[in-house]
Motif scaffolding. Structure first.
Motif, PDB file in Angstrom:
ATOM      1  N   ASN A  48       0.822  -1.210   0.000  1.00 39.67           N
ATOM      2  CA  ASN A  48       0.000   0.000   0.000  1.00 39.67           C
ATOM      3  C   ASN A  48       0.855   1.259   0.000  1.00 39.67           C
ATOM      4  N   ILE A  49       1.933   1.252   0.746  1.00 42.62           N
ATOM      5  CA  ILE A  49       2.851   2.395   0.725  1.00 42.62           C
ATOM      6  C   ILE A  49       3.424   2.561  -0.679  1.00 42.62           C
ATOM      7  N   LYS A  50       3.832   1.470  -1.291  1.00 45.07           N
ATOM      8  CA  LYS A  50       4.405   1.515  -2.645  1.00 45.07           C
ATOM      9  C   LYS A  50       3.380   2.041  -3.649  1.00 45.07           C
ATOM     10  N   ASN A  51       2.124   1.634  -3.499  1.00 48.94           N
ATOM     11  CA  ASN A  51       1.064   2.106  -4.397  1.00 48.94           C
ATOM     12  C   ASN A  51       0.903   3.621  -4.294  1.00 48.94           C
ATOM     13  N   VAL A  52       0.879   4.139  -3.080  1.00 45.22           N
ATOM     14  CA  VAL A  52       0.763   5.590  -2.883  1.00 45.22           C
ATOM     15  C   VAL A  52       1.982   6.280  -3.492  1.00 45.22           C
ATOM     16  N   GLU A  53       3.146   5.734  -3.223  1.00 44.86           N
ATOM     17  CA  GLU A  53       4.385   6.314  -3.734  1.00 44.86           C
ATOM     18  C   GLU A  53       4.408   6.335  -5.270  1.00 44.86           C
ATOM     19  N   ASN A  54       3.919   5.278  -5.884  1.00 40.16           N
ATOM     20  CA  ASN A  54       3.912   5.198  -7.347  1.00 40.16           C
ATOM     21  C   ASN A  54       2.931   6.183  -7.987  1.00 40.16           C
ATOM     22  N   GLN A  55       1.859   6.512  -7.272  1.00 35.97           N
ATOM     23  CA  GLN A  55       0.830   7.375  -7.853  1.00 35.97           C
ATOM     24  C   GLN A  55       0.911   8.829  -7.409  1.00 35.97           C
ATOM     25  N   ILE A  56       1.819   9.148  -6.498  1.00 38.24           N
ATOM     26  CA  ILE A  56       1.858  10.489  -5.911  1.00 38.24           C
ATOM     27  C   ILE A  56       2.056  11.579  -6.968  1.00 38.24           C
ATOM     28  N   ILE A  82      -3.682   2.333   5.182  1.00 40.55           N
ATOM     29  CA  ILE A  82      -2.573   2.806   6.025  1.00 40.55           C
ATOM     30  C   ILE A  82      -3.099   3.590   7.220  1.00 40.55           C
ATOM     31  N   SER A  83      -4.152   4.378   7.006  1.00 38.30           N
ATOM     32  CA  SER A  83      -4.674   5.233   8.076  1.00 38.30           C
ATOM     33  C   SER A  83      -5.295   4.436   9.225  1.00 38.30           C
ATOM     34  N   LYS A  84      -5.587   3.176   9.017  1.00 40.45           N
ATOM     35  CA  LYS A  84      -6.102   2.331  10.109  1.00 40.45           C
ATOM     36  C   LYS A  84      -5.025   2.068  11.153  1.00 40.45           C
ATOM     37  N   TYR A  85      -3.768   2.240  10.762  1.00 38.35           N
ATOM     38  CA  TYR A  85      -2.652   1.892  11.629  1.00 38.35           C
ATOM     39  C   TYR A  85      -1.750   3.071  11.980  1.00 38.35           C
ATOM     40  N   SER A  86      -1.640   4.022  11.078  1.00 35.81           N
ATOM     41  CA  SER A  86      -0.737   5.146  11.272  1.00 35.81           C
ATOM     42  C   SER A  86      -1.366   6.411  10.690  1.00 35.81           C
ATOM     43  N   HIS A  87      -0.844   7.553  11.064  1.00 35.68           N
ATOM     44  CA  HIS A  87      -1.422   8.829  10.656  1.00 35.68           C
ATOM     45  C   HIS A  87      -1.238   9.104   9.169  1.00 35.68           C
ATOM     46  N   VAL A  88      -2.315   9.531   8.523  1.00 37.21           N
ATOM     47  CA  VAL A  88      -2.281  10.018   7.142  1.00 37.21           C
ATOM     48  C   VAL A  88      -2.816  11.441   7.172  1.00 37.21           C
ATOM     49  N   SER A  89      -2.109  12.370   6.556  1.00 39.59           N
ATOM     50  CA  SER A  89      -2.498  13.781   6.570  1.00 39.59           C
ATOM     51  C   SER A  89      -3.602  14.064   5.552  1.00 39.59           C
ATOM     52  N   ILE A 123       3.670  16.300  -2.093  1.00 40.93           N
ATOM     53  CA  ILE A 123       4.849  15.459  -1.893  1.00 40.93           C
ATOM     54  C   ILE A 123       5.464  15.676  -0.508  1.00 40.93           C
ATOM     55  N   PRO A 124       5.599  16.936  -0.025  1.00 40.26           N
ATOM     56  CA  PRO A 124       6.133  17.105   1.334  1.00 40.26           C
ATOM     57  C   PRO A 124       5.260  16.428   2.407  1.00 40.26           C
ATOM     58  N   ALA A 125       3.932  16.511   2.252  1.00 42.20           N
ATOM     59  CA  ALA A 125       3.047  15.848   3.223  1.00 42.20           C
ATOM     60  C   ALA A 125       3.224  14.339   3.137  1.00 42.20           C
ATOM     61  N   PHE A 126       3.306  13.806   1.927  1.00 47.05           N
ATOM     62  CA  PHE A 126       3.512  12.377   1.740  1.00 47.05           C
ATOM     63  C   PHE A 126       4.829  11.922   2.365  1.00 47.05           C
ATOM     64  N   GLU A 127       5.902  12.646   2.097  1.00 49.90           N
ATOM     65  CA  GLU A 127       7.206  12.251   2.621  1.00 49.90           C
ATOM     66  C   GLU A 127       7.223  12.256   4.152  1.00 49.90           C
ATOM     67  N   LYS A 128       6.584  13.254   4.740  1.00 51.85           N
ATOM     68  CA  LYS A 128       6.504  13.309   6.202  1.00 51.85           C
ATOM     69  C   LYS A 128       5.679  12.134   6.727  1.00 51.85           C
TER      70      LYS A 128
END
Length: 110
Positions: free
Chosen positions: A41-49, A64-71, A84-89
């Motif tokens: 799932n992280i890779k999918n977000v990264e590929n489409q960002i 991802i948001s079920k387990y960790s913070h998503v902005s 991209i800055p929000a994603f990287e953080k």
């Protein structure tokens, strides 16, 4: 005599450290199915960002948001984009969360 005592201490220290490492690794119960899904799932977000996003982008963020913070609040802009800055953080937080919790046999949430 001092050398003998130092050698005994050194041997004791090494064996204690080795046992601690073995205990830690044997007590780690990492759910490899969860790990695969989480990182996919992280890779999918990264590929489409930086591309046109499909429906899997939102699905991955929700997972991802079920387990960790998503902005999600950062996407409340005119174009509804995830910067991209929000994603990287966020990604840094996701990886940190996984490292801190991986040995807890993480289970899937509904």
């Amino acid at each position: 005599m001092r050398i003998y005592i130092a050698l005994i201490f050194l041997c004791f220290s090494c064996s204690t450290t080795k046992k601690s490492i073995e205990t830690q690794s044997s007590s780690c119960k990492e759910n490899l199915k969860f790990k695969t899904e989480f990182f996919n799932n992280i890779k999918n977000v990264e590929n489409q960002i930086t591309k046109e996003k499909d429906e899997t982008f939102d699905i991955s963020l929700k997972f991802i948001s079920k387990y960790s913070h998503v902005s999600f609040e950062s996407m409340l802009n005119y174009s509804h984009t995830y910067s991209i800055p929000a994603f990287e953080k966020d990604k840094g937080g996701w990886l940190k969360w996984y490292e801190e919790n991986k040995c807890n046999n993480i289970q899937f949430k509904e």
